[in-house]
Design an enzyme around this catalytic site. Sequence first.
Site, mmCIF file in Angstrom:
data_model
loop_
_atom_site.group_PDB
_atom_site.id
_atom_site.type_symbol
_atom_site.label_atom_id
_atom_site.label_comp_id
_atom_site.label_asym_id
_atom_site.label_seq_id
_atom_site.Cartn_x
_atom_site.Cartn_y
_atom_site.Cartn_z
ATOM 1 N N LYS A 104 1.213 32.238 36.008
ATOM 2 C CA LYS A 104 -0.128 32.330 36.575
ATOM 3 C C LYS A 104 -0.126 33.485 37.551
ATOM 4 O O LYS A 104 0.935 33.824 38.120
ATOM 5 C CB LYS A 104 -0.478 31.036 37.316
ATOM 6 C CG LYS A 104 -1.954 30.737 37.337
ATOM 7 C CD LYS A 104 -2.411 30.045 36.065
ATOM 8 C CE LYS A 104 -3.893 29.790 36.068
ATOM 9 N NZ LYS A 104 -4.317 28.909 34.977
ATOM 10 N N GLY A 214 -20.257 17.809 34.963
ATOM 11 C CA GLY A 214 -19.943 19.236 34.746
ATOM 12 C C GLY A 214 -20.515 19.673 33.404
ATOM 13 O O GLY A 214 -20.256 19.054 32.374
ATOM 14 N N GLY A 216 -20.365 23.071 32.272
ATOM 15 C CA GLY A 216 -19.944 24.471 32.141
ATOM 16 C C GLY A 216 -19.247 24.668 30.813
ATOM 17 O O GLY A 216 -19.558 23.992 29.816
ATOM 18 N N ASN A 217 -18.279 25.572 30.817
ATOM 19 C CA ASN A 217 -17.506 25.883 29.615
ATOM 20 C C ASN A 217 -16.982 24.650 28.902
ATOM 21 O O ASN A 217 -17.119 24.510 27.693
ATOM 22 C CB ASN A 217 -16.254 26.647 30.060
ATOM 23 C CG ASN A 217 -16.347 28.083 29.715
ATOM 24 O OD1 ASN A 217 -16.893 28.409 28.675
ATOM 25 N ND2 ASN A 217 -15.824 28.931 30.580
ATOM 26 N N GLY A 219 -17.459 21.089 29.859
ATOM 27 C CA GLY A 219 -18.368 19.941 29.754
ATOM 28 C C GLY A 219 -19.425 20.137 28.677
ATOM 29 O O GLY A 219 -19.719 19.203 27.912
HETATM 30 P P1 NAD Z 1 -17.380 26.118 34.720
HETATM 31 O O1 NAD Z 1 -17.408 26.882 35.988
HETATM 32 O O2 NAD Z 1 -17.813 26.761 33.448
HETATM 33 O O3 NAD Z 1 -18.271 24.779 34.876
HETATM 34 C C1 NAD Z 1 -18.100 23.894 35.934
HETATM 35 C C2 NAD Z 1 -19.242 22.878 35.920
HETATM 36 O O4 NAD Z 1 -19.026 21.963 37.010
HETATM 37 C C3 NAD Z 1 -20.616 23.483 36.172
HETATM 38 O O5 NAD Z 1 -21.595 22.746 35.473
HETATM 39 C C4 NAD Z 1 -20.808 23.298 37.695
HETATM 40 O O6 NAD Z 1 -22.187 23.251 38.066
HETATM 41 C C5 NAD Z 1 -20.146 21.949 37.880
HETATM 42 N N1 NAD Z 1 -19.683 21.768 39.264
HETATM 43 C C6 NAD Z 1 -19.108 22.684 40.073
HETATM 44 N N2 NAD Z 1 -18.845 22.135 41.276
HETATM 45 C C7 NAD Z 1 -19.246 20.855 41.208
HETATM 46 C C8 NAD Z 1 -19.249 19.789 42.126
HETATM 47 N N3 NAD Z 1 -18.822 19.959 43.398
HETATM 48 N N4 NAD Z 1 -19.716 18.582 41.711
HETATM 49 C C9 NAD Z 1 -20.172 18.422 40.449
HETATM 50 N N5 NAD Z 1 -20.220 19.407 39.542
HETATM 51 C C10 NAD Z 1 -19.773 20.600 39.928
HETATM 52 O O7 NAD Z 1 -15.883 25.570 34.612
HETATM 53 P P2 NAD Z 1 -15.127 25.088 33.281
HETATM 54 O O8 NAD Z 1 -14.423 26.246 32.674
HETATM 55 O O9 NAD Z 1 -16.060 24.254 32.462
HETATM 56 O O10 NAD Z 1 -13.973 24.184 33.922
HETATM 57 C C11 NAD Z 1 -14.256 22.872 34.373
HETATM 58 C C12 NAD Z 1 -12.969 22.212 34.785
HETATM 59 O O11 NAD Z 1 -12.042 22.205 33.707
HETATM 60 C C13 NAD Z 1 -12.211 22.872 35.946
HETATM 61 O O12 NAD Z 1 -11.564 21.853 36.687
HETATM 62 C C14 NAD Z 1 -11.173 23.720 35.231
HETATM 63 O O13 NAD Z 1 -10.044 23.967 36.072
HETATM 64 C C15 NAD Z 1 -10.810 22.799 34.094
HETATM 65 N N6 NAD Z 1 -10.211 23.487 32.941
HETATM 66 C C16 NAD Z 1 -10.889 24.451 32.306
HETATM 67 C C17 NAD Z 1 -10.326 25.056 31.202
HETATM 68 C C18 NAD Z 1 -11.085 26.115 30.429
HETATM 69 O O14 NAD Z 1 -10.601 26.484 29.365
HETATM 70 N N7 NAD Z 1 -12.225 26.576 30.886
HETATM 71 C C19 NAD Z 1 -9.041 24.696 30.764
HETATM 72 C C20 NAD Z 1 -8.372 23.682 31.444
HETATM 73 C C21 NAD Z 1 -8.980 23.083 32.532
#
Ligand code: NAD
Length: 411
Positions: A104, A214, A216-217, A219
């Site tokens: 990382k 959530g 985002g990507n 959810g």
């Molecule tokens: P993202 O930024 O695309 O989406 C995050 C979502 O969570 C958004 O809808 C945002 O509005 C919401 N959010 C942010 N803060 C919040 C809070 N305090 N309370 C409630 N909702 C909140 O992120 P992502 O890529 O979807 O990642 C989400 C999670 O999954 C993170 O914990 C990330 O570390 C983990 N993750 C992501 C990946 C990946 O491939 N993107 C891989 C492994 C783990």
Amino acid sequence: MKDNPFETALTTLHEAGALAGIDPDVIRILSRPKRIFDFMIPLKMDDGRLEIFTAYRVHYNDALGQVKNGTRFAPDLDLDTVKALGFWMTIKHAVGGIPAGGGKGGIIVDPAKLSDNELEKLTRAFIRKLPLKGAWVDIPGADIGTSGRTQAWMLDEYEEIMGFHSPAAINDKPVATGGTYGSAEATGTGVFFVTEEALKSYNLKPGAKVVIQGFGNVGAVAARCFKNAGFKVIAISDIKSGVHNPAGLDIEALSKHVAATGFVEGFAGSGVLTNKSILELECDILVPAAIQSVINADNAAEVKARLIVEAANGPVTPEAEKILSANNITVIPDVLANCGGAIVCSFERIQGLTDDYWDYETVLKRLQERIIRSYNETVSTAKDKRTSLRYAAWINALNKLSAAIKARGWI
Ligand code: NAD
């Protein structure tokens, strides 16, 4: 005081190590990174000022293969966070059956405050100054603050330095530069595949009620998979608030609403929820897909789901997990549930090394096979050791790492 994520990772290492009977010398090796690079990047900004940025790259452990993954550009980045993330990638790769170690890195910077020109120069400088890199050493991928665009610049810079093409040297790049199909959907789709497999043991079927925190990507992709497979996604939230429809939300329409307004708030035909109340809703499957520690000692007793699937990293605290377990609620841990992204990153490297590029369906089919195999290995260890799926996943990972460390003669 802010929790130290590296201390948290070490606590789980020691607890799971004791349960698995791992050699104390293996634990000592896994308690620290193999290499840490801490370097500065001087950059001429658009207005002529000189800014000096701090960059890190941690090769946490490479007993199972070359290290790889995320590059975070964030203003609050620190070395302990990078070490913890590198360690978790080491465990996640081992859980996912990926022949790779964990790496990382990142830069202390707020990318939103940079011009496009500054961001490109900083990204290219990161790769130029990174001492060890390449498809057989360390493959930087994307994370918070980086994207397909930065990864394409990293690849181009690397290939310019080396004088040859090497698409396997950088991950999360666009398909146009040798990236893989399915990388954007990998984590959310993996969350769905694992849940679908788990449901067989809980007598839950399509039609079961799903709640997702959530959008985002991760959810949003998981929500679409659940909906398409016939599940009822009854509530979804984002950072502002949540929406609720007991008959099931229309995910396509919600995505359009979010694209137009930025938030789920105000979605037609739905009731409003807070981010606290969404976690306490009556449902079968709860998928926290936002941030860490949202299910904790304060609210765990109010959770009514049968199954929690950790799409986010660390959404359930250790204290909460004890309460959930006493209430017969199963948690599928992050290192297993969200390792789909890491699995597809390893597919990206394979395709880059072989020049044999797969179609979208092939990527998803191989992801499904790989993540279900990891789920079943975890369930089997949990039964054998009479422990939680979280400890079982860590035990399997530690056993694989221990075997490689010993076979290499490190101890
Ligand atoms: P993202 O930024 O695309 O989406 C995050 C979502 O969570 C958004 O809808 C945002 O509005 C919401 N959010 C942010 N803060 C919040 C809070 N305090 N309370 C409630 N909702 C909140 O992120 P992502 O890529 O979807 O990642 C989400 C999670 O999954 C993170 O914990 C990330 O570390 C983990 N993750 C992501 C990946 C990946 O491939 N993107 C891989 C492994 C783990």
